[in-house]
Design a protein around this motif. Structure first.
Motif, PDB file in Angstrom:
ATOM      1  N   ILE A  56       0.891  -1.099   0.109  1.00 43.57           N
ATOM      2  CA  ILE A  56      -0.002  -0.045   0.048  1.00 43.57           C
ATOM      3  C   ILE A  56       0.936   1.253   0.046  1.00 43.57           C
ATOM      4  CG2 ILE A  56      -1.819   1.071   1.517  1.00 43.57           C
ATOM      5  CD1 ILE A  56      -2.870  -1.336   0.113  1.00 43.57           C
ATOM      6  N   PRO A  57       0.849   2.273  -0.767  1.00 43.43           N
ATOM      7  CA  PRO A  57       1.492   3.359  -0.789  1.00 43.43           C
ATOM      8  C   PRO A  57       1.534   4.134   0.704  1.00 43.43           C
ATOM      9  CG  PRO A  57      -0.244   3.372  -2.617  1.00 43.43           C
ATOM     10  CD  PRO A  57      -0.430   2.460  -1.742  1.00 43.43           C
ATOM     11  N   LEU A  58       2.996   4.544   1.142  1.00 40.60           N
ATOM     12  CA  LEU A  58       3.139   4.911   2.456  1.00 40.60           C
ATOM     13  C   LEU A  58       2.131   6.006   2.933  1.00 40.60           C
ATOM     14  CD1 LEU A  58       6.995   4.263   2.418  1.00 40.60           C
ATOM     15  CD2 LEU A  58       4.864   2.589   3.192  1.00 40.60           C
ATOM     16  N   GLU A  59       1.941   6.763   2.034  1.00 36.33           N
ATOM     17  CA  GLU A  59       1.043   8.025   2.463  1.00 36.33           C
ATOM     18  C   GLU A  59      -0.298   7.407   2.927  1.00 36.33           C
ATOM     19  OE1 GLU A  59       0.960   8.108  -2.036  1.00 36.33           O
ATOM     20  OE2 GLU A  59       2.352   7.707  -0.479  1.00 36.33           O
ATOM     21  N   ILE A  60      -0.709   6.617   2.346  1.00 36.26           N
ATOM     22  CA  ILE A  60      -2.032   5.921   2.777  1.00 36.26           C
ATOM     23  C   ILE A  60      -1.888   5.064   4.095  1.00 36.26           C
ATOM     24  CG2 ILE A  60      -3.931   4.484   1.901  1.00 36.26           C
ATOM     25  CD1 ILE A  60      -3.610   6.946   0.371  1.00 36.26           C
ATOM     26  N   VAL A  61      -0.723   4.392   4.116  1.00 36.26           N
ATOM     27  CA  VAL A  61      -0.697   3.536   5.614  1.00 36.26           C
ATOM     28  C   VAL A  61      -0.575   4.696   6.807  1.00 36.26           C
ATOM     29  CG1 VAL A  61       1.039   2.326   6.724  1.00 36.26           C
ATOM     30  CG2 VAL A  61       0.674   1.766   4.187  1.00 36.26           C
ATOM     31  N   GLU A  62      -0.073   5.975   6.520  1.00 37.86           N
ATOM     32  CA  GLU A  62       0.171   6.794   7.630  1.00 37.86           C
ATOM     33  C   GLU A  62      -1.200   7.484   7.659  1.00 37.86           C
ATOM     34  OE1 GLU A  62       3.772   9.039   8.346  1.00 37.86           O
ATOM     35  OE2 GLU A  62       4.674   8.320   6.385  1.00 37.86           O
ATOM     36  N   ALA A  63      -1.881   7.656   6.788  1.00 33.87           N
ATOM     37  CA  ALA A  63      -3.199   8.330   6.644  1.00 33.87           C
ATOM     38  C   ALA A  63      -4.047   7.407   7.338  1.00 33.87           C
ATOM     39  CB  ALA A  63      -3.432   8.778   5.217  1.00 33.87           C
ATOM     40  N   GLN A  64      -4.002   6.146   7.160  1.00 35.62           N
ATOM     41  CA  GLN A  64      -5.056   5.369   7.839  1.00 35.62           C
ATOM     42  C   GLN A  64      -4.794   5.365   9.269  1.00 35.62           C
ATOM     43  OE1 GLN A  64      -5.331   1.141   5.950  1.00 35.62           O
ATOM     44  NE2 GLN A  64      -3.631   1.952   5.083  1.00 35.62           N
ATOM     45  N   ALA A  65      -3.437   5.384   9.693  1.00 34.38           N
ATOM     46  CA  ALA A  65      -3.063   5.360  11.167  1.00 34.38           C
ATOM     47  C   ALA A  65      -3.571   6.723  11.793  1.00 34.38           C
ATOM     48  CB  ALA A  65      -1.742   5.112  11.401  1.00 34.38           C
ATOM     49  N   ARG A  66      -3.433   7.779  11.185  1.00 35.27           N
ATOM     50  CA  ARG A  66      -3.595   9.019  11.631  1.00 35.27           C
ATOM     51  C   ARG A  66      -5.099   9.198  11.648  1.00 35.27           C
ATOM     52  NH1 ARG A  66      -0.454  11.150  14.351  1.00 35.27           N
ATOM     53  NH2 ARG A  66      -2.311  11.115  15.748  1.00 35.27           N
ATOM     54  N   ALA A  67      -5.957   8.775  10.835  1.00 34.97           N
ATOM     55  CA  ALA A  67      -7.396   8.817  10.907  1.00 34.97           C
ATOM     56  C   ALA A  67      -7.832   8.145  12.211  1.00 34.97           C
ATOM     57  CB  ALA A  67      -8.085   8.343   9.560  1.00 34.97           C
ATOM     58  N   VAL A  68      -7.289   7.182  12.328  1.00 37.37           N
ATOM     59  CA  VAL A  68      -7.619   6.282  13.697  1.00 37.37           C
ATOM     60  C   VAL A  68      -7.249   7.053  14.893  1.00 37.37           C
ATOM     61  CG1 VAL A  68      -7.341   3.989  14.959  1.00 37.37           C
ATOM     62  CG2 VAL A  68      -7.770   4.063  12.485  1.00 37.37           C
ATOM     63  N   LEU A  69      -6.100   7.314  14.996  1.00 32.88           N
ATOM     64  CA  LEU A  69      -5.621   7.982  16.370  1.00 32.88           C
ATOM     65  C   LEU A  69      -6.186   9.267  16.431  1.00 32.88           C
ATOM     66  CD1 LEU A  69      -1.676   7.153  15.819  1.00 32.88           C
ATOM     67  CD2 LEU A  69      -3.279   6.138  17.211  1.00 32.88           C
ATOM     68  N   ASP A  70      -6.304  10.045  15.525  1.00 34.76           N
ATOM     69  CA  ASP A  70      -7.013  11.251  15.813  1.00 34.76           C
ATOM     70  C   ASP A  70      -8.411  11.414  16.108  1.00 34.76           C
ATOM     71  OD1 ASP A  70      -4.686  12.661  15.168  1.00 34.76           O
ATOM     72  OD2 ASP A  70      -5.407  13.160  12.922  1.00 34.76           O
ATOM     73  N   ASP A  71      -9.208  10.218  15.823  1.00 38.17           N
ATOM     74  CA  ASP A  71     -10.587  10.105  15.961  1.00 38.17           C
ATOM     75  C   ASP A  71     -10.820   8.902  17.129  1.00 38.17           C
ATOM     76  OD1 ASP A  71     -13.407  10.492  16.038  1.00 38.17           O
ATOM     77  OD2 ASP A  71     -13.596   9.028  14.484  1.00 38.17           O
ATOM     78  N   ILE A  72     -10.617   7.894  16.909  1.00 37.22           N
ATOM     79  CA  ILE A  72     -10.993   6.813  17.953  1.00 37.22           C
ATOM     80  C   ILE A  72     -10.159   6.625  18.815  1.00 37.22           C
ATOM     81  CG2 ILE A  72     -11.291   4.271  18.057  1.00 37.22           C
ATOM     82  CD1 ILE A  72     -12.195   4.377  14.831  1.00 37.22           C
ATOM     83  N   GLY A  73      -8.754   6.986  18.500  1.00 38.85           N
ATOM     84  CA  GLY A  73      -7.578   6.614  19.573  1.00 38.85           C
ATOM     85  C   GLY A  73      -7.275   5.209  19.652  1.00 38.85           C
ATOM     86  N   ALA A  74      -6.289   4.908  20.645  1.00 35.45           N
ATOM     87  CA  ALA A  74      -5.716   3.786  20.669  1.00 35.45           C
ATOM     88  C   ALA A  74      -5.303   3.425  22.199  1.00 35.45           C
ATOM     89  CB  ALA A  74      -4.580   3.303  19.870  1.00 35.45           C
ATOM     90  N   ASP A  75      -5.304   2.368  22.730  1.00 34.70           N
ATOM     91  CA  ASP A  75      -4.749   1.914  23.772  1.00 34.70           C
ATOM     92  C   ASP A  75      -3.491   1.235  23.720  1.00 34.70           C
ATOM     93  OD1 ASP A  75      -6.911   3.278  25.525  1.00 34.70           O
ATOM     94  OD2 ASP A  75      -8.045   1.523  24.722  1.00 34.70           O
ATOM     95  N   ALA A  76      -3.522   0.556  22.691  1.00 41.06           N
ATOM     96  CA  ALA A  76      -2.126  -0.296  22.341  1.00 41.06           C
ATOM     97  C   ALA A  76      -2.052  -0.330  20.815  1.00 41.06           C
ATOM     98  CB  ALA A  76      -2.263  -1.679  22.674  1.00 41.06           C
ATOM     99  N   LEU A  77      -0.723  -0.173  20.336  1.00 38.68           N
ATOM    100  CA  LEU A  77      -0.587  -0.656  18.663  1.00 38.68           C
ATOM    101  C   LEU A  77       0.061  -1.703  18.698  1.00 38.68           C
ATOM    102  CD1 LEU A  77       1.118   3.282  18.804  1.00 38.68           C
ATOM    103  CD2 LEU A  77      -0.676   2.408  16.961  1.00 38.68           C
ATOM    104  N   LYS A  78      -0.206  -2.568  17.617  1.00 38.92           N
ATOM    105  CA  LYS A  78       0.239  -3.788  17.191  1.00 38.92           C
ATOM    106  C   LYS A  78       0.981  -3.591  15.846  1.00 38.92           C
ATOM    107  CE  LYS A  78       0.358  -8.282  15.464  1.00 38.92           C
ATOM    108  NZ  LYS A  78       0.232  -8.693  14.081  1.00 38.92           N
ATOM    109  N   THR A  79       2.262  -3.900  15.652  1.00 41.61           N
ATOM    110  CA  THR A  79       2.689  -3.973  14.020  1.00 41.61           C
ATOM    111  C   THR A  79       3.202  -5.311  13.745  1.00 41.61           C
ATOM    112  OG1 THR A  79       5.062  -3.582  14.696  1.00 41.61           O
ATOM    113  CG2 THR A  79       3.670  -1.703  14.594  1.00 41.61           C
ATOM    114  N   GLY A  80       2.957  -5.698  12.566  1.00 50.13           N
ATOM    115  CA  GLY A  80       3.234  -6.856  11.911  1.00 50.13           C
ATOM    116  C   GLY A  80       3.950  -6.681  10.630  1.00 50.13           C
TER     117      GLY A  80
END
Length: 264
Positions: A56-80
């Protein structure tokens, strides 16, 4: 009341559903958490192996994460699965944007069927950028060898490699012993305060696809729900053992686990 536990998963998609994002979402849900995702790659795979990887284009990867963190938030991150050096750098930026959120880093390098999922020249980037950012690192023996340059063929080797990874900056390491020849499987949780062993008889089964993804996501869910590290790993370990035992027997190759056993 236990926290729901929001887990942002940054990983690749497995069309067969046994590993990757699909296994992560199932695991988080089965353990009572809330899963959100930033997809790093689309893989074409089933139980017989991986036949295609489409980043996936990297700007889209970062945009997905930013959209989640800016709205829903996260209590933990998991990378694979990250794929290449540029993706590792992008995910490091994602982790840095949420410095108070613990990150469970699964340093995925090779698929169960043997297909490479991390470029050889990206291993150094994982060592430099991901290991020091890991609240918990979850390498199997081959991944630990690649990250440390040390042989990992026994429980003592697991300890030596784990100590090296702690010295590289990981706050905790779960050294997985599934690839170490022995009748019993031993995983070792290591921190600066000491170690905790998790042991069980080896299950003779070909249905082990996605065990690493599942274990890391289960650990992340526990941390997201506020469990202490050892308790989070203990629950995750027991969950994976049962999921392997209840595997539905799908496919002609390395089959998936039964991620949903807790819901039944």
């Amino acid at each position: 009341m236990q926290s729901l536990g929001r887990v942002l998963i940054v990983a690749g998609s497995d069309s067969g559903g046994g590993a990757g994002i699909q296994a992560d979402i199932k695991t988080v849900t089965a353990l009572g958490g809330y899963a959100a995702t930033a997809v790093t790659a689309i893989t074409v795979q089933n139980t017989l192996g991986v036949t295609g990887v489409h980043p996936i284009p990297l700007e889209i990867v970062e945009a997905q994460a930013r959209a989640v963190l800016d709205d829903i938030g996260a209590d933990a991150l998991k990378t694979g699965m990250l794929g290449d050096t540029a993706a590792v750098e992008a995910v490091a930026r994602i982790l840095d944007s949420a410095p108070r959120v613990p990150a469970v880093v699964d340093p995925v390098m090779i698929a169960k069927g043997g297909a490479p999922l991390l470029a050889a020249d990206a291993v150094e980037a994982v060592k430099r950028l991901m290991v020091p950012r890991a609240a918990l690192l979850t390498p199997n023996a081959p991944e630990a060898e690649a990250l440390t340059g040390l042989p990992v063929r026994s429980a003592d080797d697991l300890r030596r490699a784990g100590a090296a990874l702690l010295a590289m900056g990981a706050r905790a390491v779960l050294m997985k012993g599934g690839h170490v020849p022995a009748e019993r499987v031993t995983d070792i949780l290591m921190t600066s305060a000491g170690e905790t062993l998790f042991e069980a008889d080896r299950q003779e089964t070909r249905h082990t696809h996605g065990t690493g993804c599942t274990l890391a996501s289960a650990c992340a869910t526990g941390l997201a729900q506020g469990l202490p590290l050892t308790d989070a790993v203990a629950r995750a370990w027991a969950y994976v053992q049962e999921a392997m035992q209840r595997a539905p027997g799908l496919g002609r190759g390395h089959g998936p686990l039964d991620h949903g056993w807790t819901l039944r």
